[in-house]
Enzyme design. Structure first.
Site, short mmCIF file in Angstrom:
data_model
loop_
_atom_site.label_atom_id
_atom_site.label_comp_id
_atom_site.label_asym_id
_atom_site.label_seq_id
_atom_site.Cartn_x
_atom_site.Cartn_y
_atom_site.Cartn_z
N HIS A 14 -9.26 -1.28 68.18
CA HIS A 14 -8.94 -0.15 67.31
C HIS A 14 -7.65 -0.48 66.59
O HIS A 14 -6.59 -0.59 67.22
CB HIS A 14 -8.79 1.15 68.11
N ASP A 16 -4.83 0.37 64.23
CA ASP A 16 -3.92 1.20 63.43
C ASP A 16 -3.06 0.25 62.59
O ASP A 16 -2.32 -0.56 63.14
CB ASP A 16 -3.03 2.04 64.34
N ASP A 126 -10.95 7.66 66.77
CA ASP A 126 -9.73 8.37 67.18
C ASP A 126 -9.32 9.40 66.14
O ASP A 126 -8.16 9.76 66.05
CB ASP A 126 -8.60 7.36 67.41
N HIS A 351 -4.96 8.00 60.35
CA HIS A 351 -4.42 9.17 61.03
C HIS A 351 -2.96 9.02 61.40
O HIS A 351 -2.21 10.00 61.30
CB HIS A 351 -5.26 9.53 62.27
#
Length: 912
Positions: A14, A16, A126, A351
């Protein structure tokens, strides 16, 4: 061998792009990860695949540094060992606009298609809550599933649910959107790292899989068990093949597969025998204690949300429609610039970025990206409106002689619009090329007479206006065929009310000397020393700065509006936490300075100034709690007794044709660890309210679920929030203020968060973020719209959407042209429909128009082309702008189409 269960291990990371480290430090880690991935795929044929987090921007970021690895990367993508897409980035869906959510999907598909197959996975690992219209968007994009981590409560062992809307018996479920669209949902009930770091050692592997298999079976509806081999920025597990060999030896009754989402989802569908729970609409963790929903990221670093709202509006609601109108005149539609501007903007939409929950360095870089994207949008707008203005026939103004200054006002919203507009006009220019000295040019400009003029529309009606002499101004042209052309000018700023400008259209005006019609006498909008009134509303300001709003059409009076609230905040960028037992401060009863600051025929305004003192910060012990990473609901700190001034300047205004109240506020924030909200009591009886969300007017309960123990029940909004009773309603629309709460105070008050000042990231460690205190000048804008209780039918929601969109104006000359001085590119009507976008399809060159049905009932769309004549061949499209079915026109070369409940409708029109 027949297996009773299958363990699907899906390798992933994941990613980010920025969060607890600034972007470039994450970037370096990404390059290392991708290098390792390619090496692993090169050397281990049993390492079957690696899911690239559903976002194609990872490819861009990697190849920016490693362009020499493009061929290797492309090979593994085409072989299916690196599934990519469908998104460009993993966005926060609630904090990005409806169209931004679609551009993300469109550009992700566009980029992935260049490499080969697009992964048909509705991937939301997420996302901080999931939007209700996701099932419809996914279905229109050819995706029949959604894989997500938040929003639904799995019940586990008992496999029974108390509320099917927000709970699921299993990790597999059916997710239904408000239009009835359904997808197979897969909840990461054990999170998206439940298969990370698989041991190769037999003893460790035995303990690992005995525990992991039980945990997965607790929630799984079938024997197909999902294990996500990776986590946030997780490096590749290079010995996974050996680890799976060990697992196979230890657990021969279980089939261990190095899998991918396509195979896993197919296996689940083939194995389903149990009835799955149906969850409906928005998934916002409603059935939780409310402490970890992360909703208060909607108010972290509000300045980012304000910049994002403007950037989105400039692209989707101004630049795209204007470029489309220019395209209808034969001008090139700049797809390449739009893609660049959207990508730059969307790099701020993950996010941890748009939510404002990263370290300070991340958000500094975001400001630069917002500026870059907006500058491209502004350049497109300038080019487009120059093309359009040159094509508008302004010869109607020749009657006023040679000293005429025409200008064009553009309404790029989907509804007819009236409102106050500002335009700066050069009364006269002298170019440096004309050979005069700078002193001669300046003196000549100082001598220009800027008085004695009137604004007229194309029908010759004089328009009430105000003019401000801006004096001597420097400017320049950038011609396509020669060097820059600097000039000096004498400039004025005009303010006027443009009335009933057509939807997706324009209206021409002129600033003239020889007007044949006098300005119509207009009654002042000032109704008393502290009162304003027009045809629709009346405002009465009280001594403490609060005001009452009377809806003259219904007689409904809303009282005590505009009171400010201040509380401490000992939470973090993710969540708000008021100090336990703290007394909330408000401006109710606090005397304010009140004065009339504008009184023109088209607008009047009252300024309200509160001289307030609030606690300077939390007490010193709060620094200890943050350093010790005390979970925020358990913090004990209070606010200090020392105070700092908080001087709030509020301006409330009404315009002549306005059906609501324009509200602006500003202050210099010098306080820390606090929150400021403004309150609008409705006194309307209802158990629910409505909020603008993504292609949806979401209906939400005012009272939270029984499990909810957080005193705050804040929610997300896009353009507005609305509380309505049987015969009256109040809509509060905003510019980039994404957090609200409908208070359980006996009055159903709407509370809009203006500012939240905190000083730490929160989450999994100790990350100070002093710039999240948001010290310094702050400003905010709202519009308050009373209506008859139906915000969609009354037009209150349409006016809220228009509030998001700035007017566009351009000066031009007197000339003939193919465009009438008042026109619309397309005419449409449809009860309950909201217009969303007008753009041009890159592949086909077709006009693309999009609406969504604000109501859960069928309606009709009527569409015809105006500026370009008869409507050409039309078709229904999906959200990826692929033709779905042709549409038959009626005898008047117009289109009538049934729109389903809550349907997102895209219509393509082939260029004539």
């Amino acid at each position: 061998m027949t297996y009773k269960r299958t363990a699907h291990i899906i390798s992933h990371t994941h990613w980010d792009r920025e969060w607890y480290l600034p972007y470039e430090k994450h970037h370096v880690l990404l390059v290392k990860l991708m290098d390792t991935l390619l090496h692993t795929l090169d050397t281990d044929p049993d390492f079957k695949s690696f899911y690239l987090d559903g976002q194609t921007i990872i490819l861009e970021d990697y190849l920016q540094v490693r362009p020499e690895n493009r061929e290797r990367l492309e090979r593994y993508i085409k072989e299916g060992r690196i599934p990519i897409g469908p998104w460009y980035i993993l966005q926060d869906a609630f904090l990005t606009s409806s169209e931004a959510n679609l551009r993300n999907l469109q550009i992700g598909n566009q980029d992935a298609s260049r490499y080969g197959t697009i992964a048909k996975v509705g991937y939301f690992p997420d996302t901080f809550g999931n939007i209700g219209q996701a099932p419809q968007i996914l279905q229109q994009a050819g995706i029949d599933n959604a894989v997500f981590g938040r929003g639904v409560k799995p019940t586990g062992f008992n496999n029974t649910v108390a509320d099917s809307d927000y709970e699921s018996s299993f990790s597999e479920l059916i997710w239904e959107g408000p239009d009835g669209s359904r997808v197979l949902g897969v909840l990461f009930a054990n999170w998206y790292c439940n298969g990370m770091e698989v041991p190769t050692d037999e003893a460790a592997a035995k303990e690992y899989w005995e525990r992991k298999l039980v945990e997965a079976e607790k929630y799984a509806a079938t024997g197909q068990l999902l294990f996500m081999n990776g986590c946030d920025h997780q490096p590749i597990q290079q010995d996974l093949s050996a680890a799976l060999d060990t697992a196979r030896q230890l657990f021969p009754e279980t089939e261990f597969i190095h899998s991918n989402f396509e195979d896993y989802l197919a296996s689940v569908n083939e194995s389903l025998t149990r009835e799955l729970s149906v969850v409906k609409g928005e998934l916002r963790s409603q059935r939780t204690d409310g402490w970890s929903t992360l909703v208060n990221t909607a108010s972290a670093r509000v300045y980012l949300k304000q910049m994002n709202q403007l950037g989105q509006a400039m692209l989707e609601k101004v630049a795209e429609p204007l470029a489309t109108l220019a395209y209808s005149l034969g001008h090139e539609y700049p797809h390449h610039l739009f893609t660049y501007a959207w990508k730059t903007l969307m790099q701020n939409h993950p996010h941890d970025s748009i939510c404002g929950c990263s370290v300070d360095e991340v958000h500094r870089e975001m400001v630069t990206r917002f500026d870059k994207s907006r500058h491209v949008a502004e350049a497109i707008i300038d080019d487009s409106k120059a093309v359009i203005a040159d094509a508008v026939d302004t010869t109607v103004f020749e009657q006023y002689g040679e000293d005429v200054l025409p200008f064009v006002v553009y309404n790029t919203t989907g509804w007819e619009r009236s409102g106050v507009v500002e335009v700066e006009l050069d009364i006269e220019r002298i170019y440096f090329r004309d050979g005069l000295s700078l002193d001669e040019m300046n003196q000549k400009m100082y001598g220009v007479d800027v008085t004695g003029r009137t604004v007229v529309d194309h029908l010759g009606t004089a328009i009430a206006h105000s003019a401000v002499d801006l004096g001597l101004q420097f400017g320049y042209d950038l011609p396509d065929d020669k060097f820059r052309q600097p000039y000096m000018s004498r400039r004025v700023r005009l303010t006027l009310e443009a009335v009933q400008v057509a939807a997706l259209g324009l209206a021409a005006f002129a600033y003239v000397r020889n007007a044949k019609a006098a300005e119509l006498p207009l009654v002042s909008l000032v109704a008393g020393e502290q009162s304003l009134e027009n045809e629709f509303v009346r405002i009465d300001v009280e001594a403490d700065g609060s005001f009452s709003l009377t809806d003259k059409r219904s007689g409904q009076i809303y009282r005590d509006l505009g009171v400010y609230e201040n509380t401490g905040d000992i939470g973090n960028e993710y969540m708000y936490k008021q100090p336990t037992g703290e007394q909330t401060l408000t401006t109710k009863g606090l005397p304010a300075s009140i004065r009339l600051v504008e009184n023109t025929p088209y607008r009047a305004a009252i300024e309200i100034v509160h001289e307030w003192a609030v606690p300077a910060s939390a007490e010193p012990y709060f620094e200890v709690e943050k350093q010790e990473a005390v979970y925020f609901p358990n913090r004990k700190s209070q606010r200090t007794e020392a105070t700092v001034p908080l001087t709030i300047r509020t301006e409330i205004a009404i315009s002549r044709s306005g059906q609501g109240v324009e509200w602006k506020s500003s202050f210099n924030n010098q306080a820390k660890d606090h929150r400021v909200r403004v309150l609008f009591p409705t006194d309307l009886e209802t158990a629910v309210h409505q909020a603008d969300s993504i292609f949806e007017i979401a209906t939400r309960d005012i009272e939270p679920a029984a499990e909810w123990i957080n005193p705050s029940n804040a929610q997300h909004q896009q353009a507005f929030v609305d509380v309505s009773g049987e015969h009256a309603g109040l809509t509060v629309s905003n510019l980039g203020l994404n957090e609200y709460e409908v208070l359980r105070d006996g009055r159903n008050s709407i509370a809009i968060t203006l500012l939240r000042s905190v000083a730490e990231l929160g989450d999994w460690g100790v990350f100070p973020t002093p710039e999240a205190q948001c010290l310094g000048e702050q400003s905010f804008s709202l519009t308050i719209l009373p209506h008859n209780g139906d915000g969609a039918e009354s037009g209150a929601y349409a006016r809220s959407y228009q509030f998001q969109v700035p007017w566009t104006v351009s000066q031009t000359g007197v000339h003939s042209g193919k465009l009438a001085p008042a026109l619309s590119l397309f005419n449409w009507d449809g009860s309950g429909l909201a217009f969303s976008s007008l753009k041009v399809n890159e592949k086909s060159g077709d006009f693309m128009l999009r609406w969504f049905n604000m109501k859960p009932a069928e309606t009709e769309l009527n569409l015809s082309e105006a500026a370009a004549g008869s409507l050409g061949q039309a078709y229904k499209s999906n959200v990826l702008e692929h033709e779905v079915e042709g549409l038959a026109l009626n005898g008047q070369s117009s289109l009538q189409l049934t729109v389903g409940p809550c349907e997102i409708l895209t219509v393509g029109v082939k260029r004539s």
